[in-house]
Design a protein around this motif. Structure first.
Motif, PDB file in Angstrom:
ATOM      1  N   CYS A   1      28.302  80.157  29.638  1.00  0.00           N
ATOM      2  CA  CYS A   1      27.970  79.662  27.844  1.00  0.00           C
ATOM      3  C   CYS A   1      28.823  78.921  27.332  1.00  0.00           C
ATOM      4  O   CYS A   1      30.097  79.113  27.553  1.00  0.00           O
ATOM      5  CB  CYS A   1      27.635  81.049  27.155  1.00  0.00           C
ATOM      6  SG  CYS A   1      27.603  80.882  25.271  1.00  0.00           S
ATOM      7  N   LEU A   2      28.344  77.917  26.651  1.00  0.00           N
ATOM      8  CA  LEU A   2      29.447  76.876  26.064  1.00  0.00           C
ATOM      9  C   LEU A   2      29.087  76.881  24.670  1.00  0.00           C
ATOM     10  O   LEU A   2      28.155  76.531  24.366  1.00  0.00           O
ATOM     11  CB  LEU A   2      29.035  75.380  26.917  1.00  0.00           C
ATOM     12  CG  LEU A   2      30.240  74.326  26.488  1.00  0.00           C
ATOM     13  CD1 LEU A   2      31.805  74.824  26.666  1.00  0.00           C
ATOM     14  CD2 LEU A   2      30.092  73.022  27.080  1.00  0.00           C
TER      15      LEU A   2
ATOM     16  N   CYS B   1      43.096  81.802  26.803  1.00  0.00           N
ATOM     17  CA  CYS B   1      42.351  82.717  25.651  1.00  0.00           C
ATOM     18  C   CYS B   1      41.056  82.275  25.300  1.00  0.00           C
ATOM     19  O   CYS B   1      40.483  83.014  24.252  1.00  0.00           O
ATOM     20  CB  CYS B   1      43.380  82.782  24.640  1.00  0.00           C
ATOM     21  SG  CYS B   1      43.791  81.140  23.739  1.00  0.00           S
ATOM     22  N   MET B   2      40.566  80.927  25.464  1.00  0.00           N
ATOM     23  CA  MET B   2      39.378  80.515  24.909  1.00  0.00           C
ATOM     24  C   MET B   2      38.215  80.934  25.861  1.00  0.00           C
ATOM     25  O   MET B   2      37.047  80.515  25.720  1.00  0.00           O
ATOM     26  CB  MET B   2      39.398  78.979  24.755  1.00  0.00           C
ATOM     27  CG  MET B   2      39.653  78.560  23.598  1.00  0.00           C
ATOM     28  SD  MET B   2      39.775  76.890  23.360  1.00  0.00           S
ATOM     29  CE  MET B   2      38.204  76.284  23.728  1.00  0.00           C
ATOM     30  N   ILE B   3      38.462  81.421  27.038  1.00  0.00           N
ATOM     31  CA  ILE B   3      37.405  81.992  28.072  1.00  0.00           C
ATOM     32  C   ILE B   3      37.090  83.153  28.066  1.00  0.00           C
ATOM     33  O   ILE B   3      38.047  84.040  28.136  1.00  0.00           O
ATOM     34  CB  ILE B   3      37.961  81.351  29.154  1.00  0.00           C
ATOM     35  CG1 ILE B   3      38.070  79.777  29.273  1.00  0.00           C
ATOM     36  CG2 ILE B   3      36.978  81.644  30.509  1.00  0.00           C
ATOM     37  CD1 ILE B   3      38.734  79.282  30.696  1.00  0.00           C
ATOM     38  N   ALA B   4      36.004  83.600  28.045  1.00  0.00           N
ATOM     39  CA  ALA B   4      35.762  85.043  28.241  1.00  0.00           C
ATOM     40  C   ALA B   4      34.637  85.164  29.237  1.00  0.00           C
ATOM     41  O   ALA B   4      33.983  84.348  29.684  1.00  0.00           O
ATOM     42  CB  ALA B   4      34.859  85.334  26.743  1.00  0.00           C
ATOM     43  N   ARG B   5      34.694  86.492  29.777  1.00  0.00           N
ATOM     44  CA  ARG B   5      33.890  86.800  31.050  1.00  0.00           C
ATOM     45  C   ARG B   5      32.756  87.949  30.774  1.00  0.00           C
ATOM     46  O   ARG B   5      33.119  88.801  29.700  1.00  0.00           O
ATOM     47  CB  ARG B   5      34.621  87.174  32.221  1.00  0.00           C
ATOM     48  CG  ARG B   5      35.423  85.880  32.357  1.00  0.00           C
ATOM     49  CD  ARG B   5      36.395  85.990  33.763  1.00  0.00           C
ATOM     50  NE  ARG B   5      36.723  84.718  34.292  1.00  0.00           N
ATOM     51  CZ  ARG B   5      37.775  84.136  33.505  1.00  0.00           C
ATOM     52  NH1 ARG B   5      38.262  84.423  32.719  1.00  0.00           N
ATOM     53  NH2 ARG B   5      38.247  82.861  33.990  1.00  0.00           N
ATOM     54  N   PRO B   6      32.059  88.157  31.540  1.00  0.00           N
ATOM     55  CA  PRO B   6      30.612  89.138  31.122  1.00  0.00           C
ATOM     56  C   PRO B   6      31.485  90.401  31.077  1.00  0.00           C
ATOM     57  O   PRO B   6      32.023  90.927  31.991  1.00  0.00           O
ATOM     58  CB  PRO B   6      29.778  89.022  32.282  1.00  0.00           C
ATOM     59  CG  PRO B   6      30.094  87.632  32.980  1.00  0.00           C
ATOM     60  CD  PRO B   6      31.474  87.294  32.584  1.00  0.00           C
TER      61      PRO B   6
ATOM     62  N   THR C   1      32.415  82.124  29.450  1.00  0.00           N
ATOM     63  CA  THR C   1      32.118  81.756  28.129  1.00  0.00           C
ATOM     64  C   THR C   1      33.306  81.019  27.531  1.00  0.00           C
ATOM     65  O   THR C   1      34.273  81.464  27.657  1.00  0.00           O
ATOM     66  CB  THR C   1      31.496  82.926  27.188  1.00  0.00           C
ATOM     67  OG1 THR C   1      30.106  83.189  27.701  1.00  0.00           O
ATOM     68  CG2 THR C   1      31.383  82.318  25.696  1.00  0.00           C
ATOM     69  N   VAL C   2      33.001  79.670  27.025  1.00  0.00           N
ATOM     70  CA  VAL C   2      34.072  78.820  26.511  1.00  0.00           C
ATOM     71  C   VAL C   2      33.864  78.547  25.010  1.00  0.00           C
ATOM     72  O   VAL C   2      32.902  77.923  24.707  1.00  0.00           O
ATOM     73  CB  VAL C   2      34.344  77.849  27.453  1.00  0.00           C
ATOM     74  CG1 VAL C   2      35.460  76.869  26.732  1.00  0.00           C
ATOM     75  CG2 VAL C   2      34.460  77.864  28.928  1.00  0.00           C
TER      76      VAL C   2
ATOM     77  N   ASP D   1      38.270  88.315  25.220  1.00  0.00           N
ATOM     78  CA  ASP D   1      37.812  87.845  26.668  1.00  0.00           C
ATOM     79  C   ASP D   1      36.616  88.530  27.047  1.00  0.00           C
ATOM     80  O   ASP D   1      36.313  88.396  28.393  1.00  0.00           O
ATOM     81  CB  ASP D   1      39.080  88.369  27.454  1.00  0.00           C
ATOM     82  CG  ASP D   1      39.345  89.867  27.330  1.00  0.00           C
ATOM     83  OD1 ASP D   1      38.841  90.411  26.375  1.00  0.00           O
ATOM     84  OD2 ASP D   1      40.061  90.251  28.342  1.00  0.00           O
ATOM     85  N   LYS D   2      35.826  89.066  26.260  1.00  0.00           N
ATOM     86  CA  LYS D   2      34.468  89.677  26.804  1.00  0.00           C
ATOM     87  C   LYS D   2      33.534  88.858  26.018  1.00  0.00           C
ATOM     88  O   LYS D   2      33.320  88.588  24.909  1.00  0.00           O
ATOM     89  CB  LYS D   2      34.356  91.098  25.777  1.00  0.00           C
ATOM     90  CG  LYS D   2      35.354  92.130  26.247  1.00  0.00           C
ATOM     91  CD  LYS D   2      35.196  93.614  25.928  1.00  0.00           C
ATOM     92  CE  LYS D   2      35.963  94.578  26.532  1.00  0.00           C
ATOM     93  NZ  LYS D   2      37.319  94.495  26.276  1.00  0.00           N
TER      94      LYS D   2
END
Lengths: 366, 83, 297
Positions: free
Chosen positions: C67-68, B3-8, A205-206, C59-60
């Motif tokens: 997803c953008l 820091c703009m990227i999140a993961r499940p 997710t970005v 980060d979660k």
């Protein structure tokens, strides 16, 4: 190979030779002929790109944003009100570190409606995180477009190529166009997963909510990377060498004029006239506004500097002059001229520069 | 820009079970395994384990949708402080 | 129509528990259904709204979808670009725009542009009938007379009928759906995924804090809207059909009493009998249009 091209067609030619994969744009004078030409190239099969006829500039850059986030080499072009309409997306693209290239054919912001050039539109991008170049002629518009893709993809910052409405965009000139093989060697296929890639089955997710510190880190990194752009431009390995500035008769100059864009050609003619009169005057032409060529300006060792610019930050005056003053080691005078496309020709510049030398020049040239 | 990227991740808002005022209590004997509660749990906090439902109380926010949708009344909402 | 059986639905979760959605959130129901319907073919494009929050923080991510996050008015255009990238780079996937009624107000031109071009995407407007994320302000799709924080005495304008607009916009697939009938919604998503081009689903999403009802009643409220005829489920895939859940309510006598739906919501507490009669008249009018469309298409 030498071709006769307008500035806009030169940009389109460069976009084609860059093997751009995605183009979305909305027509606005004087940018329109860029996308008309690109549409024609795509229809004829000369350029294998998706060309999307969007319904607004906001969507133009939004679509380009999506394509770039998906890994494609993407391009758009606009002017003035179009830029303002897509302004939100400009920042989104920059902070997302996507290497988008945009041609900005400069045009006055209304009202009153005015399709002629000034540089206020370009300078609204000043703080956003875009690399900002301003070309003097069609050749530079062509070259900077190609260099733009290269540098943007190296440093992950978007790149805007400015060219003056009509004066460059619609003026046919001889442009030296490299061979496709030379361009291919200079500009390899985009690294598709850099700085990130949005694709199925890769569940990242970005751009969502995160820490406040993330914004600080992001902007600090962008600022740091922007400072590397000068070296990337110098060492781009393009068929012609480029630099953040052009130096014209500067070596022994006691008086230095700082300007950018198409009218620098006329100003150089005026400098030649003053030189013939024995005045030691030269020009430092800004080819880039961001990164700001601070070092080059700081190095100027002269009696005084004149910044001539087609913009005004209401309440502070010349935008470039303000920036030049912050780094120059010589006295700086500011003059605002040519806003709204008001013509400033060789004779005007001769007169302007003579008055500058004599210390008789005011802040507005009208 | 990492820091703009999140993961499940489960629990992106922490242990949301702490939000709960009412707790769904499941009575297996009344259940006919229709799985409506599983389908309609907005939190995705109901799992199907060996054909039977299992509520993840770490994350169940206690909205009560499951109890309402259950035709067999196999889920009852009970105040946390009465448990 | 695609028939969906609960027992056949995949168990893999694409909306992960422990996210920031409110208790009883309809978007959460919609998003989990999206995962059940289309799984990892989905690439989400999310403009500003409640789902921006639900998506996670730091980060979660609460999604197992890519997803953008994008600016408010931009989502369908971003999906256009992404779709182009997937096609050109040979990646199998569907750009899915998930937006609220706010996104479809401010981004209406963007929605229209993508539809006109028949760009490859599924757009879902999860309509909770107000700008909930900013604190319950009136939107284009807010129900007539409903109270919001910017229409404290009740909205004076009609609800914008997005799905019919998109139908007339010649979208390749258009449906209305409801979080009260998730199997129907999942079936429609699957149907949409089998069709090329621009696909649009208007999902009715009753919002507990926004409408003023208990969090346990989300599904019940969504179903009541259908049963009283205020929300009509239909589908257009070249042929226009009223969906089975709504079909009985073409017959007015079969509809649940309108007051049952309205009186359960704080936003309608102030309605007079005349107001309710007027809403009923408008619902009848809507049915007349939808039934006529079944003949036309």
């Amino acid at each position: 190979m030498k071709k006769v091209l307008t500035g806009n067609y030169a940009v389109a030619e460069a976009v084609k030779m860059a093997r751009t994969e995605f183009i979305a744009a909305y027509p606005i004078t004087p940018q329109t002929t860029i996308v008309e030409r690109l549409a024609e190239m795509v229809e004829k099969g000369e350029l294998n790109a998706d060309f999307v006829r969007v319904e607004s500039e906001h969507s133009a850059l939004a679509a380009v944003y999506g394509a770039s986030a998906g890994g494609l080499r993407a391009f758009t072009a606009t002017s003035s009100h179009g830029l303002l309409y897509m302004y939100e997306m400009c920042w989104w693209v920059a902070n997302s570190r996507l290497p988008v290239v945009m041609a900005l054919v400069t045009r006055t912001i209304g009202p009153p409606w005015n399709i002629h050039t000034d540089h206020t539109d370009l300078l609204t991008l000043r703080d956003s995180g875009w690399i900002l170049a301003m070309s003097e002629n069609a050749q530079e518009a062509f070259d900077l477009t190609l260099i733009g893709f290269k540098v943007a993809e190296q440093i992950d910052l978007p790149f805007a190529v400015g060219l003056d409405g009509f004066q460059v965009s619609h003026t046919a000139e001889v442009v030296d166009v490299p061979e496709q093989s030379e361009v291919d060697e200079f500009l390899p296929e985009r690294r598709r997963n850099k700085p990130f890639v949005i694709e199925p089955r890769n569940p990242i997710t970005v751009g969502g909510l995160t820490t406040n510190e993330c914004t600080m880190i992001l902007r600090r990194e962008m600022n740091r990377d922007m400072e590397k752009v000068g070296d990337l431009v110098k060492n781009a390995g393009y068929v012609r060498d480029y630099d953040l500035v052009e130096r014209y008769r500067l070596d022994d100059a006691e008086y230095v004029v700082i300007m950018m864009g198409a009218w620098c050609g006329d100003a150089k003619d005026a400098i030649d006239v003053l030189r013939d009169e024995g005045v030691q005057i030269g020009m430092l032409r800004l080819r880039f506004v961001r990164p700001f060529p601070a070092e080059e300006i700081a190095k100027l060792d002269c009696k005084k500097i004149l910044v001539v610019e087609r913009d005004c930050s209401v309440g502070k005056g010349g935008i470039i002059a303000t920036e030049v003053k912050s780094v120059a080691n010589s006295p700086v005078q500011s003059v605002m001229a040519g806003l709204g496309g008001v013509d400033v020709g060789v004779d005007d510049f001769v007169s302007m520069f003579r008055r500058f030398v004599k210390g008789e020049l005011g802040e507005w040239w009208l | 820009m990492e820091c703009m990227i999140a993961r499940p991740s489960k629990g992106s808002a922490g242990k949301t079970g702490l939000w709960r005022t009412f707790k769904p209590i499941y009575d297996e004997n009344k259940c006919n395994n229709c799985l409506l509660c599983w389908l309609y749990c907005p939190e995705n906090a109901i799992d199907v384990v060996d054909g039977k439902i299992s509520i993840d109380y770490d994350y169940c926010k206690g909205c009560g949708v499951c109890a309402k949708i259950c035709a067999k009344k196999a889920i009852e909402m009970v105040r946390e402080d009465e448990l | 129509m695609v028939v969906v059986k609960i027992k056949d639905l995949p168990k893999e979760k694409f909306l992960l528990p422990g996210n920031t959605s409110c208790q009883g959130c309809p978007h959460a129901l919609g998003l989990k259904s999206l995962g059940m319907a289309l799984g990892d073919d989905v690439v989400l494009v999310v403009p500003a709204g409640c789902t921006t929050i639900i998506a996670g923080s730091k980060d979660k991510s609460s999604f197992k979808f890519p997803c953008l996050h994008v600016p408010f008015a931009s989502a369908p255009a971003v999906a256009t670009g992404l779709g182009s990238a997937f096609r050109r780079l040979g990646k199998k996937g569907i750009p899915v725009v998930w937006m609220g009624d706010g996104g479809s107000d401010i981004g209406f031109a963007t929605l229209s542009g993508a539809c006109v071009r028949k760009d490859d995407m599924i757009v879902i407007v999860s309509d909770n009938e107000a700008y909930m994320n900013t604190g319950i302000q009136t939107s284009g799709t807010t129900f007539w007379k409903a109270r919001t924080t910017t229409s404290p005495t009740g909205k004076r304008e009609e609800k914008k009928d997005l799905a019919l607009i998109m139908l007339m916009h010649k979208a390749d697939y258009v449906a209305t759906a409801s979080v009260g009938y998730l199997q129907d919604f999942i079936g429609k998503l699957r149907k949409a995924s089998e069709i090329d081009g621009f696909r649009f689903i208007h999902l009715h999403s009753p919002c507990p804090p926004g409408w003023g009802f208990d969090s346990s009643e989300t599904v019940e409220m969504a179903r009541l809207a259908v049963k009283c005829g205020a929300w009509i489920l239909w589908e257009f895939d070249g042929k226009f059909r009223i969906s089975p859940m709504s079909k009985p309510y073409a017959d007015k006598s079969k509809r649940a009493p309108l007051t049952e739906y309205l009186k359960k919501q704080r936003r309608f507490r102030h309605l007079s009998d005349e107001d309710i009669a007027e809403i009923e008249r408008r619902i009848d009018e809507q049915w007349r249009v939808v039934l006529a469309l079944e003949d036309v298409f």
